[in-house]
Design a protein around this motif. Structure first.
Motif, short mmCIF file in Angstrom:
data_model
loop_
_atom_site.label_atom_id
_atom_site.label_comp_id
_atom_site.label_asym_id
_atom_site.label_seq_id
_atom_site.Cartn_x
_atom_site.Cartn_y
_atom_site.Cartn_z
N ILE A 77 0.83 -1.20 0.00
CA ILE A 77 0.00 0.00 0.00
C ILE A 77 0.86 1.26 0.00
O ILE A 77 0.60 2.21 -0.75
CB ILE A 77 -0.95 0.01 1.21
CG1 ILE A 77 -1.98 -1.12 1.09
CG2 ILE A 77 -1.66 1.35 1.34
CD1 ILE A 77 -2.89 -1.27 2.29
N CYS A 80 2.54 1.69 -3.38
CA CYS A 80 1.52 2.04 -4.37
C CYS A 80 1.14 3.52 -4.29
O CYS A 80 1.10 4.23 -5.31
CB CYS A 80 0.29 1.16 -4.18
SG CYS A 80 -1.04 1.50 -5.34
N ILE A 81 0.86 3.99 -3.08
CA ILE A 81 0.45 5.38 -2.90
C ILE A 81 1.58 6.33 -3.29
O ILE A 81 1.36 7.33 -3.98
CB ILE A 81 0.01 5.63 -1.44
CG1 ILE A 81 -1.28 4.85 -1.14
CG2 ILE A 81 -0.19 7.12 -1.18
CD1 ILE A 81 -1.73 4.94 0.30
N ALA A 84 2.05 6.30 -7.07
CA ALA A 84 0.89 6.94 -7.71
C ALA A 84 1.00 8.45 -7.63
O ALA A 84 0.70 9.17 -8.60
CB ALA A 84 -0.41 6.46 -7.06
N LEU A 98 -3.87 6.21 -11.16
CA LEU A 98 -4.77 5.35 -10.39
C LEU A 98 -4.68 3.89 -10.81
O LEU A 98 -5.24 3.02 -10.13
CB LEU A 98 -6.22 5.82 -10.54
CG LEU A 98 -6.60 7.12 -9.83
CD1 LEU A 98 -8.04 7.48 -10.14
CD2 LEU A 98 -6.38 7.00 -8.33
N VAL A 101 -3.39 1.57 -8.12
CA VAL A 101 -4.37 1.53 -7.02
C VAL A 101 -5.51 0.58 -7.37
O VAL A 101 -5.94 -0.23 -6.54
CB VAL A 101 -4.91 2.95 -6.74
CG1 VAL A 101 -5.97 2.91 -5.64
CG2 VAL A 101 -3.78 3.90 -6.36
N SER A 105 -6.25 -3.03 -5.52
CA SER A 105 -7.56 -3.08 -4.86
C SER A 105 -8.38 -4.24 -5.39
O SER A 105 -9.03 -4.97 -4.62
CB SER A 105 -8.31 -1.77 -5.09
OG SER A 105 -7.62 -0.67 -4.53
N LEU A 148 0.98 -5.28 -8.15
CA LEU A 148 1.61 -3.97 -8.05
C LEU A 148 2.79 -3.82 -9.02
O LEU A 148 2.83 -2.87 -9.83
CB LEU A 148 2.10 -3.74 -6.62
CG LEU A 148 2.77 -2.38 -6.36
CD1 LEU A 148 1.78 -1.24 -6.57
CD2 LEU A 148 3.36 -2.32 -4.95
#
Length: 232
Positions: A77, A80-81, A84, A98, A101, A105, A148
């Motif tokens: 996470i 990824c954030i 992004a 996105l 993400v 998800s 990812l």
């Protein structure tokens, strides 16, 4: 603009979420087979786990611990954030930023819902990592890292500098393989667990990236139509 956003959401439902439901059904169906009629497969798979467990060394225990952490939820996470945000800063393309993400998800949703149905026990060897509350099937670590980093590899195809594009893709493709070996070595999953987890991650990455490519084509087409209408 509102019409484009609605179309993007509709495309997300039809191009990613709906296929994801099918993927979930296939994963659950196979999981019920290997925990039911094909339980003999689990016993044969234990040979791989026992062989790896018998060859463990302190050095490889440490190395695989690091590799296993690559697939940890908090790290996936966080990476990824962060990526992004960087992608949006560099490209100003919100939908493109996105994509990872959406990929993780979708993968996580399929994984969690599958483990609720298929309660497969972990291999009967000593476990070097704390066992998450989810079952052994499919592997969440492998699925998350694959979704990812394969997404990053697909996005990296747009990098213009050859050396940077190739380096990025090689690293991103290698990381899920390291996670896969680590989870087997550390006794956390069967071969089919990591195989299905990787398949889940691959499909989710491809679905998310394909969705973005479709939205890009739709936006270009919409701009062309608007320009043609304004000139008429």
């Amino acid at each position: 603009m509102a019409r484009i956003h609605r179309q993007n959401f509709t495309d997300l439902l039809s191009r990613a979420i709906a296929p994801g439901v099918v993927v979930w059904g296939a994963i659950v169906g196979f999981g019920l087979l290997i925990t039911g009629p094909l339980t003999g497969l689990s016993k044969s798979e234990e040979t791989v786990n026992k062989t790896l467990a018998s060859d463990r060394t302190p050095t490889w225990n440490q190395i695989t611990m690091l590799w296993s952490h690559v697939g940890n939820t908090e790290y996936v996470i966080a990476v990824c954030i962060l990526v992004a945000i960087i992608i949006f800063w560099r490209t100003k393309d919100l939908l493109f930023s996105l994509v990872p993400v959406i990929a993780i998800s979708l993968q996580a949703t399929i994984f969690v819902l599958a483990t609720l149905v298929v309660g497969r026990p972990r291999p009967q060897v000593s476990h070097l990592d704390p066992a998450p509350p989810t079952s052994s099937y499919p592997s969440g670590h492998v699925g998350a890292s694959t979704a990812l980093y394969l997404t990053f590899a697909l996005m990296a195809t747009r990098i213009e500098r050859t050396w940077l594009r190739v380096t990025t893709m090689v690293v991103c493709l290698a990381l899920p393989l390291l996670v896969t070996f680590a989870r087997l070595y550390r006794g956390m999953h069967h071969v089919t667990d990591v195989s299905v987890g990787m398949a889940n991650g691959i499909i989710c990455a491809v679905l998310a990236y394909s969705w973005w490519k479709a939205t890009r084509k739709d936006e270009v087409g919409s701009r062309v139509k608007d320009a043609a209408f304004s000139r008429s």
